[in-house]
Design a protein around this motif. Sequence first.
Motif, PDB file in Angstrom:
ATOM      1  N   ARG A 169      20.545   2.344  95.980  1.00 24.09           N
ATOM      2  CA  ARG A 169      20.750   2.185  94.499  1.00 24.09           C
ATOM      3  C   ARG A 169      20.766   0.607  94.269  1.00 24.09           C
ATOM      4  O   ARG A 169      21.382  -0.070  95.128  1.00 24.09           O
ATOM      5  N   ILE A 170      20.332   0.152  93.127  1.00 25.69           N
ATOM      6  CA  ILE A 170      20.310  -1.201  92.932  1.00 25.69           C
ATOM      7  C   ILE A 170      20.475  -1.189  91.315  1.00 25.69           C
ATOM      8  O   ILE A 170      19.769  -0.524  90.342  1.00 25.69           O
ATOM      9  N   TRP A 216      18.148   1.466  89.439  1.00 24.81           N
ATOM     10  CA  TRP A 216      16.996   1.875  90.443  1.00 24.81           C
ATOM     11  C   TRP A 216      17.636   2.821  91.476  1.00 24.81           C
ATOM     12  O   TRP A 216      18.649   2.336  92.081  1.00 24.81           O
ATOM     13  N   ILE A 217      17.355   4.024  91.497  1.00 23.74           N
ATOM     14  CA  ILE A 217      18.046   4.871  92.450  1.00 23.74           C
ATOM     15  C   ILE A 217      17.015   5.525  93.559  1.00 23.74           C
ATOM     16  O   ILE A 217      15.727   5.910  92.915  1.00 23.74           O
ATOM     17  N   ARG A 256      20.827 -10.509  87.235  1.00 17.71           N
ATOM     18  CA  ARG A 256      22.378 -10.531  88.013  1.00 17.71           C
ATOM     19  C   ARG A 256      22.325  -9.150  88.843  1.00 17.71           C
ATOM     20  O   ARG A 256      22.187  -8.078  88.280  1.00 17.71           O
ATOM     21  N   LEU A 257      22.673  -9.278  89.945  1.00 14.50           N
ATOM     22  CA  LEU A 257      22.906  -8.010  90.693  1.00 14.50           C
ATOM     23  C   LEU A 257      23.953  -7.500  90.550  1.00 14.50           C
ATOM     24  O   LEU A 257      25.040  -8.005  91.464  1.00 14.50           O
ATOM     25  N   THR A 258      24.243  -6.567  89.576  1.00 15.57           N
ATOM     26  CA  THR A 258      25.789  -5.918  89.663  1.00 15.57           C
ATOM     27  C   THR A 258      26.221  -5.129  90.656  1.00 15.57           C
ATOM     28  O   THR A 258      27.774  -5.005  91.044  1.00 15.57           O
ATOM     29  N   ARG A 259      25.586  -4.260  91.293  1.00 18.27           N
ATOM     30  CA  ARG A 259      25.965  -3.395  92.434  1.00 18.27           C
ATOM     31  C   ARG A 259      24.697  -2.947  93.160  1.00 18.27           C
ATOM     32  O   ARG A 259      23.627  -2.509  92.954  1.00 18.27           O
ATOM     33  N   LEU A 260      24.850  -2.953  94.422  1.00 15.98           N
ATOM     34  CA  LEU A 260      23.958  -2.806  95.543  1.00 15.98           C
ATOM     35  C   LEU A 260      24.532  -1.714  96.517  1.00 15.98           C
ATOM     36  O   LEU A 260      25.619  -2.028  97.255  1.00 15.98           O
ATOM     37  N   GLN A 271      11.857   9.050  96.514  1.00 11.63           N
ATOM     38  CA  GLN A 271      11.752   9.175  94.901  1.00 11.63           C
ATOM     39  C   GLN A 271      12.418   8.021  94.578  1.00 11.63           C
ATOM     40  O   GLN A 271      13.762   7.692  94.872  1.00 11.63           O
ATOM     41  N   VAL A 272      11.716   7.508  93.618  1.00 10.93           N
ATOM     42  CA  VAL A 272      12.401   6.325  92.710  1.00 10.93           C
ATOM     43  C   VAL A 272      12.648   6.756  91.458  1.00 10.93           C
ATOM     44  O   VAL A 272      11.534   7.023  90.695  1.00 10.93           O
TER      45      VAL A 272
END
Length: 148
Positions: free
Chosen positions: A70-71, A92-93, A61-65, A102-103
């Motif tokens: 950011r994911i 994921w930033i 579930r994708l809660t914030r994009l 930079q991940v």
Amino acid sequence: MAVYRAFAEPGAMERWLPPDNMTGQMLRFDFREGGSYRMRLVYADPGQGKSAEEYDEVEVRLTRLEEGQRIEQEVVFESQDPAFSGVMRMTWIFQPAGKGTQVTVRAENVPEGVRSEDHQVAMNSSLEKLAKYVEGSIRRGGGGYEER
């Protein structure tokens, strides 16, 4: 941003997300905040799977994009074994770093049956494949995987 597109474009994650000993099959894909996707990760050597003998299946579930930055996801593991079931939160930033990105990945509430060392190896494999997928435009210096 190429890194963000590697998540957002249909078919991309199947190529880079599965660790080295697995292949991916996207079963459903709705990339938007509040959306979700379902992926099957198939082992090269059957017998290791937690959802079935030959694979692991997750509902994400994708809660914030935040496009390009950011994911945030809730990853639901499906298994009859409670040690491998549960909801892991992944963040994921993406930050500019020189000519690349930079991940940084953070995983929280990893199911107790998933050994930290194994998860670290799998996530590093995915990060390396992501870097190759976006043609070396990611600089991992200072970034990486963190488990809580």
